[in-house]
Each structure stands twice: as C-alpha cells, then as structure tokens.
Write an enzyme that holds these catalytic residues in place. Sequence first.
Site, PDB file in Angstrom:
ATOM      1  N   LYS A 153       0.866  -1.192   0.000  1.00 30.03           N
ATOM      2  CA  LYS A 153       0.000   0.000   0.000  1.00 30.03           C
ATOM      3  C   LYS A 153       0.898   1.235   0.000  1.00 30.03           C
ATOM      4  O   LYS A 153       1.184   1.827   1.044  1.00 30.03           O
ATOM      5  CB  LYS A 153      -0.919  -0.057   1.237  1.00 30.03           C
ATOM      6  CG  LYS A 153      -2.125   0.848   1.149  1.00 30.03           C
ATOM      7  CD  LYS A 153      -3.115   0.536   2.262  1.00 30.03           C
ATOM      8  CE  LYS A 153      -4.136   1.643   2.452  1.00 30.03           C
ATOM      9  NZ  LYS A 153      -5.000   1.903   1.314  1.00 30.03           N
TER      10      LYS A 153
HETATM   11  N1  PMP Z   1      -7.680  -1.960  -2.879  1.00 33.66           N
HETATM   12  C1  PMP Z   1      -7.136  -0.741  -2.741  1.00 33.66           C
HETATM   13  C2  PMP Z   1      -6.430  -0.149  -3.903  1.00 33.66           C
HETATM   14  C3  PMP Z   1      -7.219  -0.052  -1.524  1.00 33.66           C
HETATM   15  O1  PMP Z   1      -6.679   1.160  -1.390  1.00 33.66           O
HETATM   16  C4  PMP Z   1      -7.902  -0.644  -0.449  1.00 33.66           C
HETATM   17  C5  PMP Z   1      -8.020   0.091   0.858  1.00 33.66           C
HETATM   18  N2  PMP Z   1      -6.943  -0.207   1.705  1.00 33.66           N
HETATM   19  C6  PMP Z   1      -8.465  -1.912  -0.641  1.00 33.66           C
HETATM   20  C7  PMP Z   1      -8.338  -2.550  -1.866  1.00 33.66           C
HETATM   21  C8  PMP Z   1      -9.184  -2.604   0.484  1.00 33.66           C
HETATM   22  O2  PMP Z   1      -8.268  -3.008   1.448  1.00 33.66           O
HETATM   23  P1  PMP Z   1      -8.676  -3.149   2.987  1.00 33.66           P
HETATM   24  O3  PMP Z   1      -9.873  -4.022   3.014  1.00 33.66           O
HETATM   25  O4  PMP Z   1      -7.484  -3.782   3.605  1.00 33.66           O
HETATM   26  O5  PMP Z   1      -8.952  -1.792   3.476  1.00 33.66           O
END
Ligand code: PMP
Length: 300
Positions: A153
């Site tokens: 991320k």
């Molecule tokens: N894909 C992207 C590109 C994101 O930014 C997020 C948010 N973190 C997610 C998927 C979903 O991830 P999570 O469930 O861990 O928040």
Amino acid sequence: MQTVSKIWMDGKLIPWEKAQIHVLTHTFHYGGGAFEGIRFYETNKGPAVFRLTDHIKRLFYSASVLDMKIPHSRKDLENAVIKLIKAVKLKSGYIRPIVYYGYEKMGLDPIGSPVNTAIAVWPWGAYLGEKPVKTHISKFIRIHPSSTYPEAKLCGHYVNSILASLDARHNNAKEAILLDYKGNVAEGPGENIFMVKNGVLITPKKGSILSGITRDSLKQLAKKLKIQNKEALISKKELLSADEVFFSGTAAEVTAIGSIDGKKISNGKMGPITSSLKDLFTETVHGRVPEFKNWLTYVK
Ligand code: PMP
C-alpha cells in the site's frame, strides 16, 4: 474534515495543527511512502480496532519493498494507535498511519533520507455513502504487477487511483472500477470488488490487486453464512451480468454497486447476499460475533 486534538508523530502526541512536514520531504515529491487505513468501532466494551495487527503487519510489508526501516516495532505502533485513540477520546473513527522518507536529501534513491512515522485518527462516516453506487469502468488500468508491488500500500500507487476517480467523476459516476492489464476486473481505486452469480460469491484472484483485509474478512464471514465463495478471473462481461456486485474495504466497508456504466445490476438495489454479508460484517466489527472477537483490539 472533522479534526481531533492530537496526532502521533515520531513517537510523540502533538497538537493536530502542529503535525506538519517540510516541503522538501522526499515522499511528498516521489510517492515512496506507505500507509494504512484502519477503522475502530464502538462495542459494549468501549472502542475496538478492527484487525489492527494485520494492518500494521501490512504497513511493515509495504515499507519493506521500499527498503524502508521503520524506526519502531510493530508492537510500538499498535500501542501508539491505542494511545492516540484514548487521547482524542473518540468512540469510533478512521486511523491513518503513514511512514515516509523525510527531509534530508533529494534524488530518487531514498536511502539516506530519514524515515518518519505519523498516525492520525478522525471521525469518518460511510466513505461511498449508504446507497448503491453508480460506477464507471475506467479507461485507466490498475497498476501493472511488473511495474510495482500491487500488494504494497504505497503512496505513489494512489496516483492511479486518483486518475481513475477523476475519470469516474467525468463520467457521472461515484466510483471507478479498474481492469487489470489483461482486461480482467481488478478492483476499485480504494476497494476490492466482489460479484455474486447464481448464489456463488466471486472475487478477482490476487496478482493485480491489493488483496484487502476486508476482502479476507468477508471470505471468512461468507463461510460462516455457508455462502460458496471463490477467487477467479472475472471478465467485464461477467461483471455486467452478475446478480450482485459490491465493493469492500476499510473505508467503504461493504458498499453495493447499483450500476456499471449506466447498466443496472439486477434492480439496482442491494442484493440479498450483499446484505447478509454487510449485516454480519457490521455485527462483527461491533464485537457481537464471538467467533471473530480475536479480530478486535480493545482500547482500554
Ligand atoms: N484496494 C485498494 C487499492 C485499496 O486502497 C484498499 C483500501 N486499503 C483496498 C483494496 C481494500 O483493502 P482493505 O480491506 O485492507 O482496506
């Protein structure tokens, strides 16, 4: 945005308005930082952070692809999150830890820049609203897995997300859906995507996505609800003919998709499987589902 009294920065709680960085901060220019989005919810035992350990673990993984050595342990950052929530006295909200290369030198090789860490929390309601959202399949594809690490991320990845979001806005949609470099469905700019066809829950395979913590949680909740679920390649055509489609993510939680490029998904309302998963997810994050209580870190 709604502000609170304090922000945690490099080990100290400081006033919100003093949490500033130098304009020549390395990550500000080049995007080589990593962050997390976490939520905490009200429970009958006070606020509880949802899957804190998993989020902080992902933060360390994301930093590692940038050769970034975070000058705190995972446990220290978990404790810092708890300390901050206590200090600002919120019952529920959103948590944003960020690690970044700081101010010391310019040039793309970040080594030699200091590594800074900050954690902010603030109240944040439903990210995409309560109603099923209008979406648009973006002209921008999701970041290519041979160009970067999609599972990290990283701040810079979000330029792709910003462009897709603007593209959605230009097309009268609330949110974008991005395809991968092979033309299969990947994810939203800040969400994973699921579809339901003939009672089976399907989400894109890993490879070109950030396989989210909410995505993982929902797969486990689907099991409890005895909903058959699988990971698969999903074509645009399959997505458009799905019975139900929804986004998942920390900010978006479970958000039904009402239409894609003007084509309604079923009757445009939230479908029954989406609704049952959303309800169980809500129960879980509020600490009312005993078997998933280990996903919660209580702020005591
Ligand atoms: N894909 C992207 C590109 C994101 O930014 C997020 C948010 N973190 C997610 C998927 C979903 O991830 P999570 O469930 O861990 O928040």
